[in-house]
Design a protein around this motif. Sequence first.
Motif, short mmCIF file in Angstrom:
data_model
loop_
_atom_site.label_atom_id
_atom_site.label_comp_id
_atom_site.label_asym_id
_atom_site.label_seq_id
_atom_site.Cartn_x
_atom_site.Cartn_y
_atom_site.Cartn_z
N MET A 1 0.79 -1.19 -0.05
CA MET A 1 0.05 0.05 -0.13
C MET A 1 0.82 1.33 -0.01
N LYS A 2 1.96 1.34 0.69
CA LYS A 2 2.78 2.54 0.95
C LYS A 2 3.64 2.57 -0.14
N THR A 3 3.81 1.38 -0.97
CA THR A 3 4.74 1.52 -2.16
C THR A 3 3.85 2.04 -3.39
N ALA A 4 2.63 1.69 -3.38
CA ALA A 4 1.64 2.12 -4.23
C ALA A 4 1.55 3.64 -4.37
N ALA A 5 1.08 4.21 -2.86
CA ALA A 5 0.94 5.63 -2.53
C ALA A 5 2.22 6.34 -3.00
N PHE A 6 3.19 6.10 -2.78
CA PHE A 6 4.46 6.74 -3.14
C PHE A 6 4.62 6.63 -4.52
N ALA A 7 4.53 5.73 -5.15
CA ALA A 7 4.49 5.59 -6.84
C ALA A 7 3.52 6.69 -7.08
N GLY A 8 2.28 6.54 -6.83
CA GLY A 8 1.11 7.53 -7.33
C GLY A 8 1.51 9.11 -7.04
N GLY A 9 2.22 9.39 -5.81
CA GLY A 9 2.66 10.84 -5.39
C GLY A 9 3.55 11.19 -6.45
N VAL A 10 4.61 10.27 -6.47
CA VAL A 10 5.73 10.66 -7.64
C VAL A 10 5.17 10.83 -9.06
N LEU A 11 4.27 9.98 -9.47
CA LEU A 11 3.68 10.28 -10.67
C LEU A 11 2.75 11.36 -10.87
N ALA A 12 2.17 11.81 -9.82
CA ALA A 12 1.35 13.00 -10.00
C ALA A 12 2.14 14.19 -9.84
N LEU A 13 3.55 14.11 -9.15
CA LEU A 13 4.58 15.32 -9.43
C LEU A 13 5.14 15.28 -10.43
N ALA A 14 5.27 14.22 -11.40
CA ALA A 14 5.85 14.20 -12.73
C ALA A 14 4.91 14.66 -13.56
N ALA A 15 3.82 14.66 -13.59
CA ALA A 15 2.68 15.00 -14.38
C ALA A 15 2.53 16.60 -14.02
N ALA A 16 2.58 16.89 -12.95
CA ALA A 16 2.54 18.55 -12.68
C ALA A 16 3.59 19.09 -13.30
N ALA A 17 4.78 18.47 -13.27
CA ALA A 17 5.93 19.42 -13.92
C ALA A 17 5.88 19.44 -15.32
N LEU A 18 4.96 18.31 -16.03
CA LEU A 18 4.67 18.60 -17.43
C LEU A 18 3.78 19.69 -17.93
N VAL A 19 2.99 20.12 -16.95
CA VAL A 19 1.91 21.18 -16.92
C VAL A 19 2.57 22.63 -17.72
N PRO A 20 2.26 22.99 -18.79
CA PRO A 20 2.76 24.30 -19.26
C PRO A 20 2.22 25.47 -18.33
N ALA A 21 3.13 26.55 -18.34
CA ALA A 21 2.98 27.61 -17.37
C ALA A 21 1.70 28.39 -18.01
N GLU A 22 1.52 28.42 -19.18
CA GLU A 22 0.63 29.21 -19.86
C GLU A 22 -0.37 28.37 -20.63
N PRO A 23 -1.51 28.43 -20.47
CA PRO A 23 -2.53 29.55 -19.93
C PRO A 23 -2.46 29.22 -18.38
N LEU A 24 -3.01 30.41 -17.59
CA LEU A 24 -2.84 30.05 -16.07
C LEU A 24 -3.88 29.03 -15.66
N ALA A 25 -5.05 28.90 -16.32
CA ALA A 25 -6.30 27.91 -16.07
C ALA A 25 -5.38 26.53 -16.02
N VAL A 26 -4.65 26.29 -17.05
CA VAL A 26 -4.11 25.01 -17.32
C VAL A 26 -2.95 24.96 -16.36
N HIS A 27 -2.41 25.75 -16.07
CA HIS A 27 -1.19 25.69 -15.10
C HIS A 27 -1.78 25.41 -13.59
N LEU A 28 -2.86 25.93 -13.31
CA LEU A 28 -3.36 25.67 -12.08
C LEU A 28 -3.63 24.07 -11.60
#
Length: 161
Positions: A1-28
């Motif tokens: 369970m902890k490993t899956a949660a950690f992997a999901g958290g890292v994947l979410a951070l990676a996805a967040a890093a790929l979101v462009p800075a513009e437009p603002l609504a998308v970046h949020l």
Amino acid sequence: MKTAAFAGGVLALAAAALVPAEPLAVHLVAHGLIVSVAAPLLALAAPPLRVPAVLAWGGFVATMWVVHVPEPHTGAAAHLALLAASLAFWLAVLALDGPRRVLMLLTAMPAADLAALWLMANGGPTAGAVMTASSLPMGAAIVAAAWTWLQAEERAATLAE
């Protein structure tokens, strides 16, 4: 369970890093991924840590305001601030018992969403709506925490009879 949660958290951070800075609504969307997906998953994966609830709550709400009001910040520093404050918040939430957990979540969500209302009122209705929608996982956490608490209360009452 902890490993899956950690992997999901890292994947979410990676996805967040790929979101462009513009437009603002998308970046949020990236901010929502960090606050409402990555941080709670990483907190679930972390060893139990005691973070003072009042400090975690205040830090979380203050960070949401500083990062988003009056002008949203989109850089790496904003993302790190959101991650640190959100991780401390979710660690504190997980350490609390039922009623305190529900209270912390119930008070943090609208306090943080006031920053979204600020965006809406100041010419960013789409950005504010995206920010509000990104808090829906916290709403789900409120429902889950309340349900778990009520079930525990019902079990205790049944055992006491």
